[in-house]
Each structure stands twice: as C-alpha cells, then as structure tokens.
Design an enzyme around this catalytic site. Sequence first.
Site, PDB file in Angstrom:
ATOM      1  N   GLY A 283      34.536 -26.043  25.873  1.00 45.24           N
ATOM      2  CA  GLY A 283      34.491 -26.438  27.281  1.00 45.24           C
ATOM      3  C   GLY A 283      33.236 -27.228  27.634  1.00 45.24           C
ATOM      4  O   GLY A 283      33.256 -28.070  28.536  1.00 45.24           O
TER       5      GLY A 283
ATOM      6  N   GLN B  41      34.775 -14.982  16.746  1.00 42.45           N
ATOM      7  CA  GLN B  41      34.454 -13.633  17.221  1.00 42.45           C
ATOM      8  C   GLN B  41      35.432 -12.601  16.678  1.00 42.45           C
ATOM      9  O   GLN B  41      36.484 -12.943  16.148  1.00 42.45           O
ATOM     10  CB  GLN B  41      34.503 -13.617  18.750  1.00 42.45           C
ATOM     11  CG  GLN B  41      35.832 -14.107  19.315  1.00 42.45           C
ATOM     12  CD  GLN B  41      35.724 -14.803  20.655  1.00 42.45           C
ATOM     13  OE1 GLN B  41      34.762 -14.595  21.378  1.00 42.45           O
ATOM     14  NE2 GLN B  41      36.707 -15.630  21.006  1.00 42.45           N
TER      15      GLN B  41
ATOM     16  N   ASP C  16      35.861 -18.947  33.211  1.00 43.91           N
ATOM     17  CA  ASP C  16      36.343 -17.586  32.933  1.00 43.91           C
ATOM     18  C   ASP C  16      35.823 -17.217  31.552  1.00 43.91           C
ATOM     19  O   ASP C  16      36.570 -17.156  30.580  1.00 43.91           O
ATOM     20  CB  ASP C  16      37.884 -17.620  32.986  1.00 43.91           C
ATOM     21  CG  ASP C  16      38.509 -16.258  32.756  1.00 43.91           C
ATOM     22  OD1 ASP C  16      37.775 -15.266  32.620  1.00 43.91           O
ATOM     23  OD2 ASP C  16      39.756 -16.203  32.696  1.00 43.91           O
TER      24      ASP C  16
HETATM   25  N1  AG3 Z   1      35.848 -12.340  31.454  1.00 45.08           N
HETATM   26  C1  AG3 Z   1      34.931 -11.488  30.831  1.00 45.08           C
HETATM   27  C2  AG3 Z   1      33.779 -11.094  31.708  1.00 45.08           C
HETATM   28  C3  AG3 Z   1      32.674 -10.472  30.939  1.00 45.08           C
HETATM   29  C4  AG3 Z   1      32.864  -9.022  30.621  1.00 45.08           C
HETATM   30  N2  AG3 Z   1      31.681  -8.507  29.980  1.00 45.08           N
HETATM   31  C5  AG3 Z   1      31.590  -7.359  29.328  1.00 45.08           C
HETATM   32  N3  AG3 Z   1      32.605  -6.523  29.214  1.00 45.08           N
HETATM   33  N4  AG3 Z   1      30.449  -7.036  28.775  1.00 45.08           N
HETATM   34  C6  AG3 Z   1      36.809 -13.000  30.669  1.00 45.08           C
HETATM   35  C7  AG3 Z   1      38.068 -12.251  30.377  1.00 45.08           C
HETATM   36  C8  AG3 Z   1      39.110 -12.267  31.426  1.00 45.08           C
HETATM   37  N5  AG3 Z   1      39.909 -13.438  31.456  1.00 45.08           N
END
Ligand code: AG3
Length: 275
Positions: free
Chosen positions: A137, A31, A153
Amino acid sequence: MELWFSEYQTKNVKLSFRIKEVLYTTQSKYQKISVYETEDFGRILTLDDLVMLTTKDEFIYHEMITHVPMLTHGNAVRVLVIGGGDGGTVRELLKHPVEEIHLVEIDKEVVETSKKYFPSVSCGLTDPRVRVFYEDGIEFVKNNKGYDIVIVDSTDPIGPAVGLFSTEFYKNVSAALNENGILVAQTETPILFGDLVNKIYKDMSTVFPYTNMYTAVIPTYPGAFWTFTMGSKTVNPLSKEISSSLPDIDTKYYTKELHKSYFILPPFVKNLISE
Ligand code: AG3
C-alpha cells in the site's frame, strides 16, 4: 487438555482465549497466519499472534472504520482500502452506493485464509465493484489517485505496517485523495500505547488541516478501547451535518444518532493528544 491462545498485548499483559481447535496455521512470506475456533468469541484470525478479528466483535471495528468516514463524506464513490485483506471493511463499504473499491493487501494468503475460514467477513470480496491488488500500500498510493476515501485497515506499527504510520505516507495519501477526500486509519489504544497514539495524531496533524480522532470499544484489542483518526484537507467532521436523506445502513454498533458524539473524546484522550 485445555487449549489456549494468548496475545501478549504488552510484555506484561496477555489476553487469552480458550480454544476448541486450531483450524489453520501457516507462515506466509510476510507473517504467521492462524485461525482458531474459540469457546466464547467464535473464530479468531491472528497475524504474528496478534488478534486481527473475532467473529463475535469484528463488526464494531469494521463498522466504525467504514461508516464514520463514509457518512461524514456523504457521497463517496471511489474508495481505497489499504490492508484489510480479511474483507470486513469491504463488506461494510458495500452497504453504501460506491462505484469502485480498490483493496490493496500485501499478503495474498490473508485474503485466501479469510475466504476459506471467514465467509461472513470476506463475503464482499467477489463483488464486481471490488478490485484486489496484492501490493504494498505504501507504494500503491504513490501511483494511484482520485479517491474519495482512503481507509488504512492495518496491523500494529511493526514489520511491514511501520510505513503506514509515517508522515511521508500521510502526504502521499493526501495527494491521492480528492479535494474533499478523507483518510481514516486505525490508530491503536490510548490505554496501553499512549505515546504511540499521541505520535500518530501529531504526525497526521502536520499533513491534514483537519485531523480528528474518534473511539470505539473493541473487547478483543489491546486496552479494549480503540482509536481511529480521520484526516482531510477540507472536511471538518465536527461541523458537517449527516444528511438525513442518506440511506439507512444495517449496522450493529454504528448509529447516525451518535455519529458526531464519537468524536467527543474522554478527557484523558483529549489531553493525551494535546500534550
Ligand atoms: N486491524 C487490526 C488492528 C490491530 C490489532 N492489534 C492487536 N491485536 N495487537 C486489522 C484487522 C481487521 N480488518
């Protein structure tokens, strides 16, 4: 000249931050990873131009994805985090008397970026109780078992994260959990992605006898209102008392007093998941 970063939350909605500086940007194997210094939200980490965290509000997401399942469980010692390469969830887990944390992050460059640009988030990653695996994962849960808590997460269900939102994955997590174990996953926003939230809840419910959603306000994520979903074979978070003998944890958003109320859903969310 004004510099801005915008996340397209949908085709028609953008959230924009005025930035002071682009600190870093790279294309990893998986990414695009970028770090910006913003005017009002501190530093932000984006993956494929989606906001993963800001130093201003990351505590809300990381506390809520960690302390709600940890306090519900009551004596978790072995925890698996899938994704979460920034380290925020690990930092919160280390506030509990855990013995072993496995962090499985597919992209080593996320961990390295966080170590370099987000020391206040990644600080727990070098703790001796933490072991980091640079693996997928989805495969990892098939081969590793005996966890009290599994925390997903992840990023949104696009690209490499799609499989983290599948029924097959939930089944493998269920098998990787101890009898009184708990899965918790970040499960997106009911404001903009109602159909998705409904689907995730339904899929989790087919695997876990107890499936419960809870919410938090996260200003920098789409819809600013976010859900997490907890699944367990034996634990009903609504009937479990939070033991008052558990140590107090240093938090800024989560509080034991509100613990049970986090699961009380606003009617529009309740209706959405019962459709
Ligand atoms: N959590 C990301 C949640 C998704 C956010 N989505 C978005 N901005 N479109 C993982 C990162 C934090 N540890």
